[in-house]
Scaffold this motif. Structure first.
Motif, PDB file in Angstrom:
ATOM      1  N   LEU A 196      13.396  63.964 106.837  1.00 22.99           N
ATOM      2  CA  LEU A 196      12.964  63.931 105.438  1.00 22.99           C
ATOM      3  C   LEU A 196      11.732  63.051 105.268  1.00 22.99           C
ATOM      4  CD1 LEU A 196      16.396  63.685 103.565  1.00 22.99           C
ATOM      5  CD2 LEU A 196      14.751  65.583 103.447  1.00 22.99           C
ATOM      6  N   ARG A 197      11.701  61.940 106.000  1.00 21.39           N
ATOM      7  CA  ARG A 197      10.534  61.065 105.904  1.00 21.39           C
ATOM      8  C   ARG A 197       9.286  61.774 106.411  1.00 21.39           C
ATOM      9  NH1 ARG A 197       9.603  54.844 108.169  1.00 21.39           N
ATOM     10  NH2 ARG A 197       7.439  54.733 107.484  1.00 21.39           N
ATOM     11  N   GLN A 201       8.757  64.901 106.526  1.00 20.25           N
ATOM     12  CA  GLN A 201       8.421  65.966 105.564  1.00 20.25           C
ATOM     13  C   GLN A 201       7.638  65.402 104.374  1.00 20.25           C
ATOM     14  OE1 GLN A 201      11.787  68.416 104.333  1.00 20.25           O
ATOM     15  NE2 GLN A 201      10.895  68.656 102.290  1.00 20.25           N
ATOM     16  N   HIS A 202       8.099  64.265 103.834  1.00 24.58           N
ATOM     17  CA  HIS A 202       7.397  63.653 102.696  1.00 24.58           C
ATOM     18  C   HIS A 202       6.022  63.143 103.103  1.00 24.58           C
ATOM     19  CE1 HIS A 202      11.220  63.927 100.594  1.00 24.58           C
ATOM     20  NE2 HIS A 202      10.645  63.451  99.500  1.00 24.58           N
ATOM     21  N   GLU A 203       5.893  62.608 104.307  1.00 25.05           N
ATOM     22  CA  GLU A 203       4.599  62.077 104.758  1.00 25.05           C
ATOM     23  C   GLU A 203       3.582  63.185 104.965  1.00 25.05           C
ATOM     24  OE1 GLU A 203       6.079  58.028 107.108  1.00 25.05           O
ATOM     25  OE2 GLU A 203       5.738  59.883 108.227  1.00 25.05           O
ATOM     26  N   ILE A 232      11.914  58.803 100.350  1.00 25.83           N
ATOM     27  CA  ILE A 232      12.374  60.186 100.426  1.00 25.83           C
ATOM     28  C   ILE A 232      13.183  60.580  99.192  1.00 25.83           C
ATOM     29  CG2 ILE A 232      12.320  60.295 102.940  1.00 25.83           C
ATOM     30  CD1 ILE A 232      15.287  59.736 102.993  1.00 25.83           C
ATOM     31  N   GLY A 233      13.018  59.793  98.128  1.00 27.53           N
ATOM     32  CA  GLY A 233      13.614  60.164  96.848  1.00 27.53           C
ATOM     33  C   GLY A 233      15.103  59.925  96.722  1.00 27.53           C
ATOM     34  N   GLU A 251       3.492  65.982 103.189  1.00 27.53           N
ATOM     35  CA  GLU A 251       3.196  66.701 101.945  1.00 27.53           C
ATOM     36  C   GLU A 251       1.983  66.122 101.237  1.00 27.53           C
ATOM     37  OE1 GLU A 251       6.803  66.493  99.730  1.00 27.53           O
ATOM     38  OE2 GLU A 251       7.771  68.113 100.863  1.00 27.53           O
TER      39      GLU A 251
END
Length: 222
Positions: free
Chosen positions: A215-216, A218-220, A146-147, A222
């Motif tokens: 957040l995880r 959300q990233h998955e 998640i950066g 994208e």
């Protein structure tokens, strides 16, 4: 020796937990009854039986398995609970080693929710491998997903407590390193604790106002 004198040691998994979390306990009654008792609102999904060992020495066997795991390293998610940060197949290896020296042990590995009697460690591994291939495991949480970089600060939301990211999967607090789940189990206020004693750490921490678990996702997506 009567059946009433025999009991069970069990390895349970849960789809809502990490793939390397297991519950290892004992029961004088069939394990399917015990696993249903553990299905409550504190656990998002029902427990699944991974393996059982039936023996008249089930009380001693459970203690021995716990002791063997504790000797490997500090793998208990919380010291007063039966949850361990160990892969189910590794826990099964320990159970098998103990079963091999008992006269009355019956070991069962579960396939598609049904018990299959196991006679050897090789068979255990084959069954476990087949089950694992059926359900690809979700990778364990890492900060890079998640950066978030090492050295940044995240917040333990239940206490609004800032902690430092020390590695890709560890945080530092008061000079000690913790996984997110271990920190949650240790510092979560009593009134917010669940009955299982196991926690998905990323649900309890946030970064810049957003929960890590969200957040995880959300990233998955994208």
């Amino acid at each position: 020796m009567t059946n009433e004198e025999r009991g069970f040691v069990y390895i349970l998994t849960n789809p809502s937990f990490r793939e390397d979390w297991v519950k290892i306990g004992k029961s004088a009654r069939p394990v399917d009854i015990r696993s249903k008792e553990l299905d409550n609102t504190a656990v998002p999904l029902p427990f699944e039986i991974y393996a059982t060992l039936c023996t008249s020495k089930y009380d001693k066997v459970e203690k021995q398995i716990h002791k063997q795991i504790d000797r490997l390293t500090d793998l208990r998610i919380r010291q007063n609970r039966e949850f361990f940060n160990i892969a189910p197949d590794m826990a099964l290896d320990i159970m098998r080693d103990i079963a091999d020296i008992l006269d009355d042990a019956e070991l069962f590995v579960y396939v598609d929710g049904k018990p299959v009697e196991s006679k050897s460690k090789e068979q255990d591994h084959d069954i476990a491998k087949q089950e694992k291939q059926k359900r690809p495991a979700k990778p364990a949480f890492k900060f890079h997903m998640i950066g978030i970089n090492i050295g940044e600060t995240i917040i333990f939301d239940p206490l609004n407590l800032p902690v430092k990211v020390a590695s890709d999967d560890k945080i530092e607090y008061d000079g000690r390193l913790y996984s997110l789940s271990a920190f949650t189990g240790t510092f979560l206020p009593v009134e917010k604790q669940n009955t299982s004693g196991a926690y998905q750490g990323p649900k309890y921490f946030s970064y810049k106002g957003k929960v890590l678990n969200d957040l995880r996702k959300q990233h998955e997506n994208e």
